[in-house]
Scaffold this motif. Structure first.
Motif, PDB file in Angstrom:
ATOM      1  N   ARG A 145      -4.691 -36.807  26.082  1.00 13.65           N
ATOM      2  CA  ARG A 145      -4.262 -35.753  25.256  1.00 13.65           C
ATOM      3  C   ARG A 145      -3.486 -36.145  23.978  1.00 13.65           C
ATOM      4  NH1 ARG A 145       0.322 -33.899  23.786  1.00 13.65           N
ATOM      5  NH2 ARG A 145       0.509 -31.870  22.779  1.00 13.65           N
ATOM      6  N   ASP A 184      -7.133 -25.389  24.111  1.00 17.46           N
ATOM      7  CA  ASP A 184      -5.969 -24.489  23.709  1.00 17.46           C
ATOM      8  C   ASP A 184      -5.017 -25.379  22.743  1.00 17.46           C
ATOM      9  OD1 ASP A 184      -6.533 -22.403  25.297  1.00 17.46           O
ATOM     10  OD2 ASP A 184      -5.598 -23.116  27.173  1.00 17.46           O
ATOM     11  N   GLU A 185      -5.319 -26.516  22.280  1.00 21.69           N
ATOM     12  CA  GLU A 185      -4.347 -27.384  21.332  1.00 21.69           C
ATOM     13  C   GLU A 185      -4.853 -27.828  19.947  1.00 21.69           C
ATOM     14  OE1 GLU A 185      -0.914 -29.501  23.035  1.00 21.69           O
ATOM     15  OE2 GLU A 185      -1.987 -29.567  24.871  1.00 21.69           O
ATOM     16  N   MET A 193      -5.448 -35.207  20.185  1.00 25.20           N
ATOM     17  CA  MET A 193      -4.478 -34.629  19.366  1.00 25.20           C
ATOM     18  C   MET A 193      -4.215 -35.461  18.053  1.00 25.20           C
ATOM     19  SD  MET A 193      -4.496 -31.759  20.899  1.00 25.20           S
ATOM     20  CE  MET A 193      -5.099 -31.297  22.348  1.00 25.20           C
TER      21      MET A 193
END
Length: 307
Positions: A204, A262-263, A208
């Protein structure tokens, strides 16, 4: 004029050709028939460039084939593209320059370029490899600017500890260091998954970190398992064991796509390309539906923030 959505186009890459362009038209047509918005042309297998020069007869036929379809195009350059390869850097840059020219001729707006690979070594040696790559990327971004093309720098994975590859966060640092609007990041989620597993990095975090500079996405599923076996008699065996960069239909592996989408915040006008070949033709429509749902998550969040 309305600003483009973060993810504006969803589609597939063509299957690798045999060098004679014979299957290219059918490969494009199959993607168009699915209702996709964009086709990524795998030009690494089409024999359009020889010694850094465009083969004009074939390029003319290539442009005629592409002109038959009303669809957005992007181009995938050489698999071996590598701007850390000092011994062959002049050849590497010549081939990328020719690919940029081919993009221009068919109206493709993006050229996919693999991030660098070198022998692993000391920190000063790795820093040297990074600087060589950044200088070459800066030079080719100037060429891309003349043609209105963006180079999309893709994160790759290493196959052993003897190989140096940048993590996605490090690819993002390379893009930022060049500082050109004609160089963007390309997140390949499966590649990131494999490299995160191999190195112990946080998937993640890596995604990101790369997302804000990314203007191109590659989706295909896997289990993030590095190549701990080096021989399979059939691709189905690798799939059965879940080992390696499998390019599976979405949902066949265990990549947490929904949680990541979702991010993530990507650049406007990003194309989402599924590298899911004709081996999985029966599953492509379902993957397209799922990919569009993933894109809608990002776009809806963007619209809500802008309201």
């Amino acid at each position: 004029m309305t600003a483009p959505l973060p993810i504006s186009h969803v589609g597939f890459s063509t299957s690798p050709g045999r060098g004679d362009l014979a299957s290219l038209e059918a490969s494009i047509a199959a993607i168009v028939d699915l209702g996709a918005d964009v086709v990524e042309l795998g030009l690494f297998g089409e024999d359009l460039i020889s010694g850094g020069r465009i083969i004009e007869g074939r390029a003319k036929r290539f442009a005629e084939i592409c002109g038959k379809f009303d669809i957005r195009y992007t181009v995938h350059g050489l698999i071996v593209s590598n701007f850390m390869d000092e011994a062959h850097l002049a050849y590497q840059k010549a081939a990328v320059g020719a690919m940029i020219e081919l993009c221009d001729r068919i109206g493709a707006d993006t050229l996919v370029h693999h991030s660098g690979q070198a022998r692993n070594g000391s920190r000063p040696q790795l820093r040297h490899h990074d600087l060589v790559e950044r200088a070459a990327l800066a030079e080719m971004a100037v060429v891309a600017a003349r043609h209105g093309i963006r180079i999309a720098l893709e994160n790759i994975f290493a196959v052993s500890d003897a190989e140096y590859r940048q993590l996605p966060s490090e690819v993002a640092a390379t893009v930022r260091s060049v500082g050109s609007p004609h160089l963007v990041g390309l997140i390949d989620f499966s590649h990131a998954y494999i490299e995160a597993t191999r190195t112990g990095a946080d998937l993640r975090h890596e995604i990101m970190a790369m997302a804000p500079v990314s203007g191109h996405l590659h989706l295909h599923d896997s289990f993030g398992r590095p190549y701990t076996m080096d021989k399979f008699y059939y691709q189905s065996e690798a799939i059965a064991l879940g080992i390696g960069d499998l390019h599976l239909p979405l949902g066949w592996g265990d990549l947490p796509f929904e949680a990541l989408f979702d991010e993530i915040e990507v650049m406007p006008g990003t194309a989402l390309i599924m590298e899911i070949g004709e081996r999985f033709a029966a599953e492509r429509a379902e993957s397209l539906e799922r990919a569009r749902a993933l894109a809608a998550r990002v776009n809806a969040r963007h619209a809500a923030a802008a309201a």
